[in-house]
Scaffold this motif. Structure first.
Motif, PDB file in Angstrom:
ATOM      1  N   LEU A  55       0.833  -1.208   0.000  1.00 15.33           N
ATOM      2  CA  LEU A  55       0.000   0.000   0.000  1.00 15.33           C
ATOM      3  C   LEU A  55       0.860   1.246   0.000  1.00 15.33           C
ATOM      4  N   ASP A  56       1.892   1.247   0.836  1.00 11.62           N
ATOM      5  CA  ASP A  56       2.785   2.410   0.909  1.00 11.62           C
ATOM      6  C   ASP A  56       3.412   2.696  -0.455  1.00 11.62           C
ATOM      7  N   ALA A  57       3.746   1.634  -1.202  1.00  7.94           N
ATOM      8  CA  ALA A  57       4.380   1.814  -2.510  1.00  7.94           C
ATOM      9  C   ALA A  57       3.435   2.465  -3.511  1.00  7.94           C
ATOM     10  N   LEU A  58       2.140   2.244  -3.331  1.00  7.24           N
ATOM     11  CA  LEU A  58       1.153   2.752  -4.287  1.00  7.24           C
ATOM     12  C   LEU A  58       0.599   4.126  -3.939  1.00  7.24           C
ATOM     13  N   THR A  59       0.570   4.468  -2.667  1.00 10.03           N
ATOM     14  CA  THR A  59      -0.191   5.634  -2.211  1.00 10.03           C
ATOM     15  C   THR A  59       0.156   6.910  -2.956  1.00 10.03           C
ATOM     16  N   GLN A  60       1.421   7.260  -3.004  1.00  8.74           N
ATOM     17  CA  GLN A  60       1.820   8.521  -3.628  1.00  8.74           C
ATOM     18  C   GLN A  60       1.523   8.523  -5.126  1.00  8.74           C
ATOM     19  N   ILE A  61       1.762   7.388  -5.790  1.00  6.24           N
ATOM     20  CA  ILE A  61       1.493   7.295  -7.223  1.00  6.24           C
ATOM     21  C   ILE A  61       0.019   7.540  -7.500  1.00  6.24           C
ATOM     22  N   VAL A  62      -0.837   6.901  -6.722  1.00  7.63           N
ATOM     23  CA  VAL A  62      -2.282   7.032  -6.922  1.00  7.63           C
ATOM     24  C   VAL A  62      -2.732   8.458  -6.663  1.00  7.63           C
ATOM     25  N   ARG A  63      -2.256   9.067  -5.599  1.00  6.29           N
ATOM     26  CA  ARG A  63      -2.666  10.433  -5.272  1.00  6.29           C
ATOM     27  C   ARG A  63      -2.232  11.416  -6.347  1.00  6.29           C
ATOM     28  N   GLN A  64      -1.016  11.252  -6.852  1.00  2.00           N
ATOM     29  CA  GLN A  64      -0.532  12.155  -7.900  1.00  2.00           C
ATOM     30  C   GLN A  64      -1.345  12.008  -9.170  1.00  2.00           C
ATOM     31  N   GLN A  65      -1.626  10.769  -9.553  1.00  2.00           N
ATOM     32  CA  GLN A  65      -2.399  10.555 -10.781  1.00  2.00           C
ATOM     33  C   GLN A  65      -3.835  11.034 -10.605  1.00  2.00           C
ATOM     34  N   ALA A  66      -4.412  10.801  -9.438  1.00  2.00           N
ATOM     35  CA  ALA A  66      -5.796  11.211  -9.192  1.00  2.00           C
ATOM     36  C   ALA A  66      -5.942  12.718  -9.213  1.00  2.00           C
ATOM     37  N   ALA A  67      -4.921  13.427  -8.775  1.00  2.00           N
ATOM     38  CA  ALA A  67      -4.986  14.888  -8.706  1.00  2.00           C
ATOM     39  C   ALA A  67      -5.140  15.519 -10.080  1.00  2.00           C
ATOM     40  N   HIS A  68      -4.731  14.802 -11.125  1.00  2.00           N
ATOM     41  CA  HIS A  68      -4.806  15.342 -12.480  1.00  2.00           C
ATOM     42  C   HIS A  68      -5.819  14.598 -13.339  1.00  2.00           C
ATOM     43  N   GLY A 111      -9.439  14.329 -12.880  1.00  2.00           N
ATOM     44  CA  GLY A 111     -10.851  14.697 -12.925  1.00  2.00           C
ATOM     45  C   GLY A 111     -11.722  13.570 -12.393  1.00  2.00           C
ATOM     46  N   SER A 112     -12.790  13.249 -13.119  1.00  2.00           N
ATOM     47  CA  SER A 112     -13.684  12.182 -12.674  1.00  2.00           C
ATOM     48  C   SER A 112     -12.991  10.824 -12.662  1.00  2.00           C
ATOM     49  N   SER A 113     -12.057  10.608 -13.594  1.00  2.00           N
ATOM     50  CA  SER A 113     -11.313   9.350 -13.587  1.00  2.00           C
ATOM     51  C   SER A 113     -10.416   9.261 -12.356  1.00  2.00           C
ATOM     52  N   GLY A 114      -9.985  10.417 -11.847  1.00  2.00           N
ATOM     53  CA  GLY A 114      -9.209  10.440 -10.616  1.00  2.00           C
ATOM     54  C   GLY A 114     -10.025   9.970  -9.434  1.00  2.00           C
ATOM     55  N   GLU A 115     -11.306  10.328  -9.415  1.00  2.00           N
ATOM     56  CA  GLU A 115     -12.193   9.865  -8.345  1.00  2.00           C
ATOM     57  C   GLU A 115     -12.358   8.351  -8.406  1.00  2.00           C
ATOM     58  N   THR A 116     -12.478   7.817  -9.603  1.00  2.00           N
ATOM     59  CA  THR A 116     -12.576   6.367  -9.776  1.00  2.00           C
ATOM     60  C   THR A 116     -11.308   5.686  -9.300  1.00  2.00           C
ATOM     61  N   LEU A 117     -10.168   6.269  -9.653  1.00  2.00           N
ATOM     62  CA  LEU A 117      -8.880   5.723  -9.239  1.00  2.00           C
ATOM     63  C   LEU A 117      -8.797   5.648  -7.720  1.00  2.00           C
ATOM     64  N   LEU A 118      -9.179   6.724  -7.041  1.00  2.00           N
ATOM     65  CA  LEU A 118      -9.120   6.759  -5.580  1.00  2.00           C
ATOM     66  C   LEU A 118     -10.089   5.754  -4.964  1.00  2.00           C
ATOM     67  N   ALA A 119     -11.273   5.635  -5.547  1.00  2.00           N
ATOM     68  CA  ALA A 119     -12.265   4.704  -5.002  1.00  2.00           C
ATOM     69  C   ALA A 119     -11.787   3.257  -5.127  1.00  2.00           C
ATOM     70  N   SER A 120     -11.191   2.915  -6.269  1.00  2.00           N
ATOM     71  CA  SER A 120     -10.686   1.556  -6.451  1.00  2.00           C
ATOM     72  C   SER A 120      -9.497   1.299  -5.537  1.00  2.00           C
ATOM     73  N   TYR A 121      -8.645   2.299  -5.383  1.00  2.00           N
ATOM     74  CA  TYR A 121      -7.505   2.135  -4.480  1.00  2.00           C
ATOM     75  C   TYR A 121      -7.967   1.967  -3.038  1.00  2.00           C
ATOM     76  N   GLU A 122      -8.973   2.724  -2.644  1.00  2.00           N
ATOM     77  CA  GLU A 122      -9.492   2.616  -1.284  1.00  2.00           C
ATOM     78  C   GLU A 122     -10.003   1.202  -1.023  1.00  2.00           C
ATOM     79  N   ALA A 123     -10.699   0.626  -2.008  1.00  2.00           N
ATOM     80  CA  ALA A 123     -11.188  -0.742  -1.860  1.00  2.00           C
ATOM     81  C   ALA A 123     -10.026  -1.718  -1.727  1.00  2.00           C
ATOM     82  N   ALA A 124      -8.976  -1.514  -2.530  1.00  2.00           N
ATOM     83  CA  ALA A 124      -7.805  -2.375  -2.443  1.00  2.00           C
ATOM     84  C   ALA A 124      -7.124  -2.228  -1.089  1.00  2.00           C
ATOM     85  N   LYS A 125      -7.034  -0.998  -0.611  1.00  2.00           N
ATOM     86  CA  LYS A 125      -6.400  -0.746   0.691  1.00  2.00           C
ATOM     87  C   LYS A 125      -7.134  -1.488   1.807  1.00  2.00           C
ATOM     88  N   LEU A 126      -8.452  -1.368   1.829  1.00  2.00           N
ATOM     89  CA  LEU A 126      -9.230  -2.023   2.871  1.00  2.00           C
ATOM     90  C   LEU A 126      -9.142  -3.546   2.751  1.00  2.00           C
TER      91      LEU A 126
END
Length: 340
Positions: free
Chosen positions: A245-258, A260-275
């Motif tokens: 998870l630590d290896a992915l967190t920064q990559i996901v946040r950076q990509q999500a920040a740019h 838009g709506s696909s960034g929200e999807t990225l964060l939601a899928s990552y959150e599910a993976a994290k949990l």
């Protein structure tokens, strides 16, 4: 072996002398003959390398690469991907097997739809079928096809839990190389080591397809997973999953920040993976039979993840996957080799 194999089968090996012969036999039995079999020995201390050497004498398609020091399955697969000559790769753990049609059927599907990822069914082997029936069901493909923005939430559903194993897919080789290029070259992952690659590949894929056939034989709890925790040190082994998870967190946040709506999807899928990852760690907490050890392990856990995420992970595990409609499948347009 032809100079240009169509599929590279990458087999990370560490102390699998009792199983790797069967794994290689399953590769050699593939109905698609134009393959290469890349074994990466992760500094085994048993006879694994000797078994692979013997198999090489029988089949020139087998290649053996050796890591000088134990570097984790994550790095062993990376080394195999770097050496792969084929446009597509399959991953096979050294203690599992492929069914004979795995390479041929998935490659045919990839070529038909120009797919970046091809999913397939999994046969789970266990002492008791009843104990793994639900797990096996969750491993089967849920969709025949997914395109563009539907790929990631289809494979990593935001409602969770998710399945993250890399051996569930045929990958376009350049897709996996792209995923590895986004992660530190020295990163070692001993638990949940599949997650960063499968997640980043799904996020970059433009076309996913699947075949319903069971093409991979997974031996449930053959490795170190599933053993009873009797010390905090043993629990710390399972806690290494949080490293992924630590290896992915920064990559996901950076990509999500740019994104838009696909960034929200990225964060939601990552959150599910994290949990899901946290939930898989929580299941190893000792129970009421040893409350003091359970308290010590829980304290160690909360040094890495919040109490809130622990509770949410437990809720996700208890609720299980919920019925849902399929993500919108967009028309097949353009080249799926355009990776984002």
């Amino acid at each position: 072996m032809p100079s240009s194999p169509e599929v590279s089968i990458i087999v990370p090996v560490h102390n699998n002398e009792e199983q790797v012969e069967a794994a290689l036999k399953s590769c050699r039995a593939q109905t698609l003959e134009n393959i290469e079999i890349i074994c990466v020995d992760d500094a085994s201390t048993d006879r694994s390398a000797e078994v692979i050497d013997a198999a090489q004498q029988l089949d020139r398609r087998i290649r053996l690469l050796r890591l000088a020091v134990n570097s984790s399955p994550f790095q062993a697969r990376r080394r195999g991907v770097q050496a792969a000559l084929a446009p597509y790769v399959l991953f096979l753990d050294g203690d599992d097997e492929l069914l004979p049609g795995a390479a041929e059927k998935t490659l045919r599907r990839a070529q038909e739809l120009n797919s970046d990822l091809v999913g397939f069914g999994i046969d789970v082997v266990a002492a008791s079928r009843d104990s793994v029936a639900d797990f096996e069901r969750r491993l089967q493909p849920r969709y025949a096809e997914l395109s563009h923005e539907a790929v990631l939430p289809g494979l990593f559903p935001p409602e969770g839990p998710v399945q993250m194993q890399v051996w569930r897919y045929l990958f376009r080789t350049e897709l996996v190389r792209l995923a590895y290029s986004r992660l530190p070259s020295t990163l070692r992952l001993y638990r949940a080591d599949d997650l960063p690659i499968s997640f980043l590949a799904a996020a970059a894929a433009r076309q996913y397809s699947s075949v319903p056939d069971k093409l991979y034989r997974y031996h449930f709890q053959r490795g170190p997973s599933g053993r009873r925790v009797e010390t905090t040190d043993q629990f710390a082994f399972y806690l290494h999953s949080i490293d992924a998870l630590d290896a992915l967190t920064q990559i996901v946040r950076q990509q999500a920040a740019h994104g838009g709506s696909s960034g929200e999807t990225l964060l939601a899928s990552y959150e599910a993976a994290k949990l899901t990852v946290i939930g898989n760690v929580v299941k190893y907490l000792p129970g009421l039979e040893n409350p003091s050890l359970a308290a010590s392990c829980l304290e160690v856990l909360h040094q890495r993840v919040s109490e809130q995420d622990t509770v949410r992970a437990m809720e996700q595990r208890s609720s299980g996957p919920q019925p849902r409609t399929a993500p919108e499948i967009q028309p097949l347009t353009g080249s799926t080799q355009q990776l984002r």
